[in-house]
Scaffold this active site. Structure first.
Site, PDB file in Angstrom:
ATOM      1  N   LYS A  16       0.834  -1.208   0.000  1.00 57.75           N
ATOM      2  CA  LYS A  16       0.000   0.000   0.000  1.00 57.75           C
ATOM      3  C   LYS A  16       0.871   1.262   0.000  1.00 57.75           C
ATOM      4  O   LYS A  16       0.632   2.191  -0.764  1.00 57.75           O
ATOM      5  CB  LYS A  16      -0.898  -0.020   1.244  1.00 57.75           C
ATOM      6  CG  LYS A  16      -1.534   1.296   1.566  1.00 57.75           C
ATOM      7  CD  LYS A  16      -2.348   1.254   2.839  1.00 57.75           C
ATOM      8  CE  LYS A  16      -1.598   1.575   4.108  1.00 57.75           C
ATOM      9  NZ  LYS A  16      -1.228   2.970   4.325  1.00 57.75           N
ATOM     10  N   ASN A  17       1.897   1.263   0.849  1.00 56.67           N
ATOM     11  CA  ASN A  17       2.701   2.483   0.984  1.00 56.67           C
ATOM     12  C   ASN A  17       3.649   2.726  -0.188  1.00 56.67           C
ATOM     13  O   ASN A  17       4.264   3.778  -0.278  1.00 56.67           O
ATOM     14  CB  ASN A  17       3.495   2.462   2.297  1.00 56.67           C
ATOM     15  CG  ASN A  17       2.609   2.762   3.490  1.00 56.67           C
ATOM     16  OD1 ASN A  17       1.412   3.041   3.334  1.00 56.67           O
ATOM     17  ND2 ASN A  17       3.179   2.707   4.682  1.00 56.67           N
ATOM     18  N   ASP A  59       5.707   0.697  11.833  1.00 60.97           N
ATOM     19  CA  ASP A  59       4.472   0.026  11.396  1.00 60.97           C
ATOM     20  C   ASP A  59       4.400  -1.430  11.851  1.00 60.97           C
ATOM     21  O   ASP A  59       3.374  -2.088  11.633  1.00 60.97           O
ATOM     22  CB  ASP A  59       4.339   0.098   9.866  1.00 60.97           C
ATOM     23  CG  ASP A  59       3.920   1.487   9.402  1.00 60.97           C
ATOM     24  OD1 ASP A  59       3.609   2.332  10.255  1.00 60.97           O
ATOM     25  OD2 ASP A  59       3.908   1.719   8.180  1.00 60.97           O
ATOM     26  N   ARG A  87      -8.255  -0.524   5.535  1.00 62.31           N
ATOM     27  CA  ARG A  87      -7.440   0.507   4.880  1.00 62.31           C
ATOM     28  C   ARG A  87      -6.159  -0.084   4.306  1.00 62.31           C
ATOM     29  O   ARG A  87      -5.664   0.410   3.288  1.00 62.31           O
ATOM     30  CB  ARG A  87      -7.062   1.600   5.884  1.00 62.31           C
ATOM     31  CG  ARG A  87      -8.192   2.517   6.261  1.00 62.31           C
ATOM     32  CD  ARG A  87      -7.665   3.671   7.082  1.00 62.31           C
ATOM     33  NE  ARG A  87      -6.416   4.140   6.508  1.00 62.31           N
ATOM     34  CZ  ARG A  87      -5.420   4.682   7.190  1.00 62.31           C
ATOM     35  NH1 ARG A  87      -5.522   4.837   8.490  1.00 62.31           N
ATOM     36  NH2 ARG A  87      -4.320   5.074   6.586  1.00 62.31           N
ATOM     37  N   CYS A 127      -4.027  12.865  13.642  1.00 64.52           N
ATOM     38  CA  CYS A 127      -4.544  11.515  13.461  1.00 64.52           C
ATOM     39  C   CYS A 127      -4.283  10.751  14.739  1.00 64.52           C
ATOM     40  O   CYS A 127      -3.633  11.268  15.640  1.00 64.52           O
ATOM     41  CB  CYS A 127      -3.905  10.828  12.264  1.00 64.52           C
ATOM     42  SG  CYS A 127      -2.223  10.349  12.568  1.00 64.52           S
ATOM     43  N   ARG A 164       1.646  14.633  13.444  1.00 58.05           N
ATOM     44  CA  ARG A 164       2.076  14.412  12.050  1.00 58.05           C
ATOM     45  C   ARG A 164       1.977  15.646  11.143  1.00 58.05           C
ATOM     46  O   ARG A 164       1.164  15.707  10.224  1.00 58.05           O
ATOM     47  CB  ARG A 164       1.298  13.246  11.441  1.00 58.05           C
ATOM     48  CG  ARG A 164       1.575  11.952  12.169  1.00 58.05           C
ATOM     49  CD  ARG A 164       0.805  10.818  11.610  1.00 58.05           C
ATOM     50  NE  ARG A 164       1.465  10.158  10.512  1.00 58.05           N
ATOM     51  CZ  ARG A 164       0.977   9.087   9.901  1.00 58.05           C
ATOM     52  NH1 ARG A 164      -0.176   8.594  10.269  1.00 58.05           N
ATOM     53  NH2 ARG A 164       1.623   8.525   8.913  1.00 58.05           N
TER      54      ARG A 164
HETATM   55  C1  UD1 Z   1       4.901   7.021   6.383  1.00 56.97           C
HETATM   56  C2  UD1 Z   1       4.053   5.790   6.212  1.00 56.97           C
HETATM   57  C3  UD1 Z   1       3.599   5.277   7.581  1.00 56.97           C
HETATM   58  C4  UD1 Z   1       4.822   5.061   8.494  1.00 56.97           C
HETATM   59  C5  UD1 Z   1       5.709   6.292   8.520  1.00 56.97           C
HETATM   60  C6  UD1 Z   1       7.012   6.070   9.242  1.00 56.97           C
HETATM   61  C7  UD1 Z   1       2.995   6.091   4.063  1.00 56.97           C
HETATM   62  C8  UD1 Z   1       1.759   6.409   3.305  1.00 56.97           C
HETATM   63  N1  UD1 Z   1       2.905   6.145   5.387  1.00 56.97           N
HETATM   64  O1  UD1 Z   1       4.111   8.020   7.008  1.00 56.97           O
HETATM   65  O2  UD1 Z   1       2.910   4.050   7.401  1.00 56.97           O
HETATM   66  O3  UD1 Z   1       4.379   4.785   9.804  1.00 56.97           O
HETATM   67  O4  UD1 Z   1       6.037   6.715   7.185  1.00 56.97           O
HETATM   68  O5  UD1 Z   1       7.716   5.010   8.676  1.00 56.97           O
HETATM   69  O6  UD1 Z   1       4.022   5.780   3.489  1.00 56.97           O
HETATM   70  N2  UD1 Z   1       7.399  14.885  10.400  1.00 56.97           N
HETATM   71  C9  UD1 Z   1       7.502  16.227  10.670  1.00 56.97           C
HETATM   72  N3  UD1 Z   1       7.261  17.115   9.654  1.00 56.97           N
HETATM   73  C10 UD1 Z   1       6.930  16.719   8.395  1.00 56.97           C
HETATM   74  C11 UD1 Z   1       6.819  15.343   8.129  1.00 56.97           C
HETATM   75  C12 UD1 Z   1       7.060  14.448   9.160  1.00 56.97           C
HETATM   76  O7  UD1 Z   1       7.806  16.631  11.798  1.00 56.97           O
HETATM   77  O8  UD1 Z   1       6.732  17.578   7.520  1.00 56.97           O
HETATM   78  C13 UD1 Z   1       7.639  13.899  11.495  1.00 56.97           C
HETATM   79  C14 UD1 Z   1       6.386  13.077  11.832  1.00 56.97           C
HETATM   80  O9  UD1 Z   1       5.546  13.757  12.745  1.00 56.97           O
HETATM   81  C15 UD1 Z   1       7.007  11.817  12.423  1.00 56.97           C
HETATM   82  C16 UD1 Z   1       8.299  11.654  11.594  1.00 56.97           C
HETATM   83  O10 UD1 Z   1       8.555  12.931  11.026  1.00 56.97           O
HETATM   84  O11 UD1 Z   1       7.351  12.015  13.765  1.00 56.97           O
HETATM   85  C17 UD1 Z   1       8.205  10.617  10.491  1.00 56.97           C
HETATM   86  O12 UD1 Z   1       7.023  10.841   9.746  1.00 56.97           O
HETATM   87  P1  UD1 Z   1       6.908  10.505   8.191  1.00 56.97           P
HETATM   88  O13 UD1 Z   1       8.056   9.663   7.761  1.00 56.97           O
HETATM   89  O14 UD1 Z   1       6.661  11.766   7.443  1.00 56.97           O
HETATM   90  O15 UD1 Z   1       5.587   9.611   8.155  1.00 56.97           O
HETATM   91  P2  UD1 Z   1       4.564   9.551   6.962  1.00 56.97           P
HETATM   92  O16 UD1 Z   1       5.301   9.809   5.696  1.00 56.97           O
HETATM   93  O17 UD1 Z   1       3.369  10.363   7.279  1.00 56.97           O
END
Ligand code: UD1
Length: 420
Positions: free
Chosen positions: A22-23, A307, A399, A116, A121
């Site tokens: 999915k990801n 995850d 999902r 969420c 996030r």
């Molecule tokens: C993706 C995955 C999710 C997984 C996560 C971490 C998808 C669709 N989802 O989520 O399943 O749990 O990676 O492996 O691929 N952060 C910030 N600012 C930003 C972006 C992120 O502070 O602009 C922080 C987040 O709050 C978190 C960390 O960075 O603490 C990692 O988040 P991120 O890697 O961005 O997760 P997702 O991409 O949302």
């Protein structure tokens, strides 16, 4: 609303086909926006998140056919570049259209995803990087309004934190930008790697694939010609079935897997006393004589994936001794703790660390799914618990797990999907 009624304990046995990730599929479908010709994507999982993204694509004017696991999508006539709140609020990953829409059309509006269940996030790093590429970003009425009338320009971007979807958004933006982008501290997850490989196959020059530094030569808004490709296997789904086998002292063979994507997970299963054998695209878990306690700290790839944290917590309830699980990526990703406690688990939570004492004979109860991976942990616990465990709100599972109920049944689990 449906719920799963599981009668345990059971011992899983047999073979299971792992679906496409999915990801990986979400960013790759978003990447089709970089093309104005039909693209074919194989091994797309039939899960609710993919259908949500396709619903958003319909609203953008995209035409597609999604049958079995093959998606043919044509983004020639995109008529709208607004991703509305009703869709983004149900799936944060909708933010993945921001980079490609802005890069191709010079303008888009994407609703802010909001909080969420697993934490705040933010998307600040996505926005900061796009600004460095010359975008104007405003937040208006809960929407990110992004414009770049002359197109995006290549830039040197150092991500303050490693972000998976942030890296993917900026990689897609850089692919159509004018000139060279240098991205530093990029996520190295296999899903990010596949996105780079597909873009490279389409003629975008990308150096450093699989490392945390990428150099991307943009096409200056020239749309891409994407060759047909197949989504990589879902390493989290695979890891979940390995845990299901381990927690029930069963033996399960997975097909269509990439064992090299699962090294951190299989290392921990090994520590817990299980034996795993891999051959080509298959791997088999043989049960531990007695599950042993372990320590886990979640981190970015190639470290232990956040995850898989919840599923390993379920496993730790059955392991002898004290297991320690530290969550380092998301501040609130322990929603499953109180539900596992309802089944009798002994878990002490302090800050970002959970300490478990095992093994405990879990007893079936009604539990509530809170997010995708927390829900799968409750299903695993239900397989090990004696009596009936009803897992409510399983739309979370829908999902991201294709046919979970059917696949578990084929492995000998006793469970029914019922209406509330
Ligand atoms: C993706 C995955 C999710 C997984 C996560 C971490 C998808 C669709 N989802 O989520 O399943 O749990 O990676 O492996 O691929 N952060 C910030 N600012 C930003 C972006 C992120 O502070 O602009 C922080 C987040 O709050 C978190 C960390 O960075 O603490 C990692 O988040 P991120 O890697 O961005 O997760 P997702 O991409 O949302």
């Amino acid at each position: 609303m449906d719920y799963l009624s599981i009668t345990g304990p059971s011992r899983l046995h047999g073979e299971v086909q792992i679906s496409g990730a999915k990801n990986a599929a979400l960013p790759l479908i978003a990447a089709t926006l970089l093309s104005d010709e039909p693209c074919t994507v194989e091994n797309v999982p039939q899960v609710a998140d993919i259908k949500t993204l396709l619903k958003l694509f319909s609203k953008l004017g995209s035409k597609y056919i999604f049958e079995e696991h093959t998606l043919t999508i044509d983004n020639e006539n995109i008529t709208n570049t607004v991703a509305t709140y009703d869709i983004v609020k149900t799936m944060r990953a909708s933010i993945l259209v921001l980079g490609p829409l802005l890069a191709r059309f010079g303008r888009c509006e994407v609703s802010l995803p909001g909080g969420c269940a697993i934490g705040q996030r933010p998307i600040d790093l996505h926005l900061k990087a796009l600004e460095l590429m010359g975008a104007n970003i405003d937040i208006k009425n809960g929407y990110v309004v992004a414009t770049a009338p002359e197109g995006l320009k290549g830039a040197r971007i150092i991500f303050d934190k490693i972000t998976v979807t942030g890296s993917e958004n900026i990689i897609m933006a850089a692919a159509l930008a004018k000139g060279r982008s240098e991205l530093i501290n990029v996520a190295k997850e296999p899903e990010v790697v596949q996105l780079c490989e597909v873009l490279q196959e389409a003629g975008v020059n990308i150096e450093g694939i699989g490392t945390d530094e990428l150099i991307i030569e943009g096409t200056e808004r020239e749309p891409l010609k994407l060759s047909p490709f197949s989504i990589i296997p879902d390493r989290i789904e695979a890891g979940t079935y390995l845990c299901a086998a381990a927690i029930t002292y069963g033996s399960v063979t997975l097909h269509n897997v990439r064992s090299d994507h699962l090294d951190a997970v299989t290392a921990k299963l090994h520590e817990a006393g299980c034996r795993i054998e891999s051959e080509g695209a298959s791997m088999t878990l043989y049960p531990a004589a007695r599950l042993k306690s372990f320590e886990i700290s979640t981190t970015e790839y190639p470290g232990f994936p956040t995850d898989m944290q919840a599923q390993f917590m379920a496993l730790a309830t059955q392991a002898e001794g004290v297991s320690i699980i530290e969550e380092r990526l998301f501040e609130n990703r322990f929603m499953h703790v109180s539900e596992l406690q309802r089944l009798g688990a002994s878990i002490h939570l302090k800050g970002h660390t959970a300490t478990l004492n095992g093994p405990i004979q879990l007893l079936g109860a009604d539990v509530m799914a809170t997010d995708l991976r927390a829900s799968s942990a409750l299903v695993l616990a239900g397989l090990a618990a004696s009596g009936t465990t009803n897992v409510h709100r399983i739309y979370h599972l829908d999902r991201g797990y294709e046919a979970l109920h059917e696949k578990l049944k084929m492995l000998g689990a006793k469970l029914e999907r019922l209406k509330e």
